[in-house]
Design a protein around this motif. Structure first.
Motif, short mmCIF file in Angstrom:
data_model
loop_
_atom_site.label_atom_id
_atom_site.label_comp_id
_atom_site.label_asym_id
_atom_site.label_seq_id
_atom_site.Cartn_x
_atom_site.Cartn_y
_atom_site.Cartn_z
N ALA A 45 -9.96 -8.99 0.95
CA ALA A 45 -9.91 -9.75 -0.31
C ALA A 45 -8.72 -10.72 -0.33
N LEU A 46 -7.64 -10.35 0.35
CA LEU A 46 -6.47 -11.25 0.39
C LEU A 46 -6.54 -12.20 1.59
N GLY A 47 -7.51 -12.01 2.44
CA GLY A 47 -7.60 -12.83 3.66
C GLY A 47 -6.50 -12.49 4.66
N CYS A 48 -6.04 -11.24 4.62
CA CYS A 48 -4.93 -10.84 5.49
C CYS A 48 -5.47 -10.51 6.88
N ARG A 49 -5.13 -11.33 7.86
CA ARG A 49 -5.72 -11.24 9.20
C ARG A 49 -4.74 -10.73 10.25
N TYR A 50 -3.44 -10.82 9.96
CA TYR A 50 -2.44 -10.44 10.97
C TYR A 50 -1.24 -9.76 10.34
N GLY A 51 -0.59 -8.94 11.13
CA GLY A 51 0.69 -8.37 10.72
C GLY A 51 0.61 -6.87 10.54
N VAL A 52 1.76 -6.28 10.28
CA VAL A 52 1.79 -4.87 9.89
C VAL A 52 1.94 -4.86 8.38
N THR A 53 1.10 -4.07 7.72
CA THR A 53 1.11 -4.07 6.25
C THR A 53 1.37 -2.66 5.72
N HIS A 54 1.66 -2.64 4.43
CA HIS A 54 2.00 -1.39 3.73
C HIS A 54 1.27 -1.47 2.38
N THR A 55 0.23 -0.64 2.22
CA THR A 55 -0.62 -0.73 1.02
C THR A 55 -0.44 0.53 0.19
N GLU A 56 -0.10 0.36 -1.09
CA GLU A 56 0.20 1.51 -1.94
C GLU A 56 -0.95 1.82 -2.90
N PHE A 57 -1.22 3.13 -3.06
CA PHE A 57 -2.29 3.60 -3.93
C PHE A 57 -1.79 4.73 -4.82
N LYS A 58 -2.45 4.86 -5.98
CA LYS A 58 -2.35 6.08 -6.78
C LYS A 58 -3.68 6.79 -6.64
N LEU A 59 -3.65 8.10 -6.38
CA LEU A 59 -4.89 8.87 -6.27
C LEU A 59 -5.20 9.48 -7.63
N THR A 60 -6.00 8.81 -8.42
CA THR A 60 -6.28 9.29 -9.77
C THR A 60 -7.49 10.23 -9.72
N ASP A 61 -7.74 10.91 -10.85
CA ASP A 61 -8.91 11.81 -10.82
C ASP A 61 -10.22 11.04 -10.83
N ARG A 62 -10.15 9.70 -10.95
CA ARG A 62 -11.38 8.89 -10.83
C ARG A 62 -11.41 8.13 -9.50
N GLU A 67 -10.79 12.06 0.75
CA GLU A 67 -9.81 11.19 0.08
C GLU A 67 -9.25 10.17 1.07
N ARG A 68 -8.96 10.65 2.28
CA ARG A 68 -8.38 9.76 3.28
C ARG A 68 -9.37 8.65 3.63
N ASP A 69 -10.62 9.02 3.80
CA ASP A 69 -11.65 8.02 4.13
C ASP A 69 -11.74 6.96 3.04
N ASP A 70 -11.70 7.41 1.78
CA ASP A 70 -11.77 6.45 0.64
C ASP A 70 -10.61 5.46 0.71
N VAL A 71 -9.43 6.00 0.96
CA VAL A 71 -8.23 5.16 0.98
C VAL A 71 -8.28 4.18 2.16
N VAL A 72 -8.75 4.66 3.30
CA VAL A 72 -8.83 3.79 4.48
C VAL A 72 -9.85 2.67 4.25
N ARG A 73 -10.99 3.03 3.66
CA ARG A 73 -12.04 2.03 3.38
C ARG A 73 -11.51 0.98 2.39
#
Ligand SMILES: Nc1ncnc2c1ncn2[C@@H]1O[C@H](COP(=O)(O)OP(=O)(O)OP(=O)(O)O)[C@@H](O)[C@H]1O
Ligand SMILES: [Mg+2]
Length: 405
Positions: free
Chosen positions: A248-265, A234-240
């Motif tokens: 996809a956003l072209g984000c090249r610099y900074g510290v970011t915070h990315t939120e996910f829901k871990l669904t059964d799919r 699961e961790r590998d999937d989220v990191v990838r």
């Protein structure tokens, strides 16, 4: 000595930013309304952080006088302004377009959809009628939220068509004027965020945080745990996916915070912020990994970032927020007892006798927090919970918000 411009230093970050100055970085802080203590950490210049043109012009004047070596932000609404300055002054940073897509969830969703990334279906609505139509298309329950707010303000779950007008009004009130409301498919599952340092377009994941939410139909976070307790696939999937979401956003610099829901799919992207996580998550990361995310953001901005070595977590750290019953506060007790518990790192309560406690609709409606560490996540959470139980915020009973009985 490198000279770094920081947009928006909240009071909670003053000590961490002062440490950058002590470490040999010359700091200039740009803010519309500087927090108390900011004047002690360096030069302060005023500009409206939500106005990229104002910020760029102010930065150009600074840069002309004494050249800047980098720019970064610690504040959500300054993300496009920070990018505008980086692009305008040719400093390390994101393009203005990327800054906008980090700030506007409709634009973010559009780019992620174009890249084929997994996320809930999302429809922008410019009126209550459009929101009702979108909800009808997506089905119930669905989520209605502002395209550009934060702290879960104006975000709610809608169970049926009759609930759309109130949800739309709340979202539109929290959105910036003229900005859209989003109606989204409600994806279910545990929630995590990924704390990442991005430098030269390479995202380095530092930590994954698990989140606990308060009662529906709102989505206020009431606790976080570092590291998130999930298996390595699961961790590998989220990191990838985090890396793909940045690309996809072209984000090249900074510290970011990315939120996910871990669904059964599999994981579904909820949103990404182009600044370090709030809610003291940076403190949890420091306690567990020894990585100071604000310092990492500064290092990336001035070209001195070295990726953290791949290291294991040293124990776990949890924060639990204090949420009192709505009403007028009569008494606050238990702080000292809570602070004395083993593993408790910090206890803060902002509520004072006489304050009104509102219903829990957004992060600001919480009254304080406890941070605790442990050998395991379960232990850190149990210690934080035990400290919270000692804290008592007594409130006078209220029939409805604002009418005391
Ligand atoms: N489509 C969705 N499906 C399920 N839950 C959602 C969805 N969109 C938002 N949420 C929930 O609502 C919370 C707040 O939404 P979102 O992160 O978009 O708003 P925010 O105001 O930026 O939040 P914050 O600043 O607290 O991170 C999310 O963390 C998640 O729990
Ligand atoms: Mg969020």
């Amino acid at each position: 000595m490198p000279r770094l411009l920081i947009l928006g230093v909240p009071a909670s970050a003053v000590a961490r930013v002062a440490a950058l100055r002590d470490g040999g970085t010359e700091l200039v802080v740009m803010d519309g309304k500087p927090a108390d203590g900011v004047e002690t950490i360096g030069e302060v210049v005023r500009a409206d952080l939500s106005d990229p043109a104002d910020c760029l012009l102010t930065a150009m004047r600074l840069h002309e006088r004494v050249p800047l070596d980098g720019v970064m932000t610690l504040t959500e609404w300054a993300v496009p302004s920070c990018a505008a300055i980086a692009q305008g002054l040719r400093l390390r940073g994101n393009t203005y377009d990327t800054g906008i897509s980090l700030r506007r969830k409709d634009e973010m969703r559009r780019r992620w959809a174009a890249a084929g990334l997994p996320q809930p279906e999302s429809i922008a609505a410019a009126s209550c009628d459009e929101a009702a139509e979108a909800a009808g298309r997506l089905g119930f329950p669905c989520v209605v939220k502002p395209a550009d707010a934060s702290a879960s303000e104006g975000v709610s779950l809608v169970e049926e068509l009759a609930g759309v007008p109130a949800a739309y009004e709340a979202a539109a009130r929290a959105a910036r004027p003229g900005r859209h409301v989003l109606v989204e498919e409600f994806v279910r599952g545990a929630e995590v965020s990924v704390e990442t340092v991005v430098c030269d377009a390479r995202p380095h994941v530092v930590a994954v945080t698990a989140k606990s939410l308060g009662p529906l139909p709102r989505f206020v976070e009431i606790g976080h745990l570092v590291p998130a307790p999930f298996d390595s696939t699961e961790r590998d999937d989220v990191v990838r996916l985090t890396a793909a979401a940045h690309a996809a956003l072209g984000c090249r610099y900074g510290v970011t915070h990315t939120e996910f829901k871990l669904t059964d799919r599999g994981p579904r992207l909820i949103e990404m912020a182009g600044r370090p996580a709030g809610d003291k998550i940076t403190t949890l990361v420091r306690l567990v990994y020894g990585v100071e995310l604000i310092a990492a953001a500064a290092a990336a901005a001035i070209g001195l970032f070295t990726p953290p070595a791949d290291h294991a977590a040293s124990g776990a750290a949890a924060i639990r927020f204090v949420c009192a019953a709505p009403g007028r506060v009569s008494r606050v007790t238990g702080l000292e007892e809570a602070r004395r518990l083993v593993g408790v790192e910090a206890v803060e309560v902002s509520a004072r006798p006489g304050d009104m406690v509102p219903p829990l609709h957004r992060s600001q409606d919480r009254q304080g927090y406890v941070i605790a560490t442990g050998v395991t996540g379960a232990q850190a959470q149990a210690r934080a919970a035990a400290a919270c139980r000692l804290l008592r915020i007594e409130t006078a009973a209220a029939d409805a918000w604002g009418s005391e009985t």
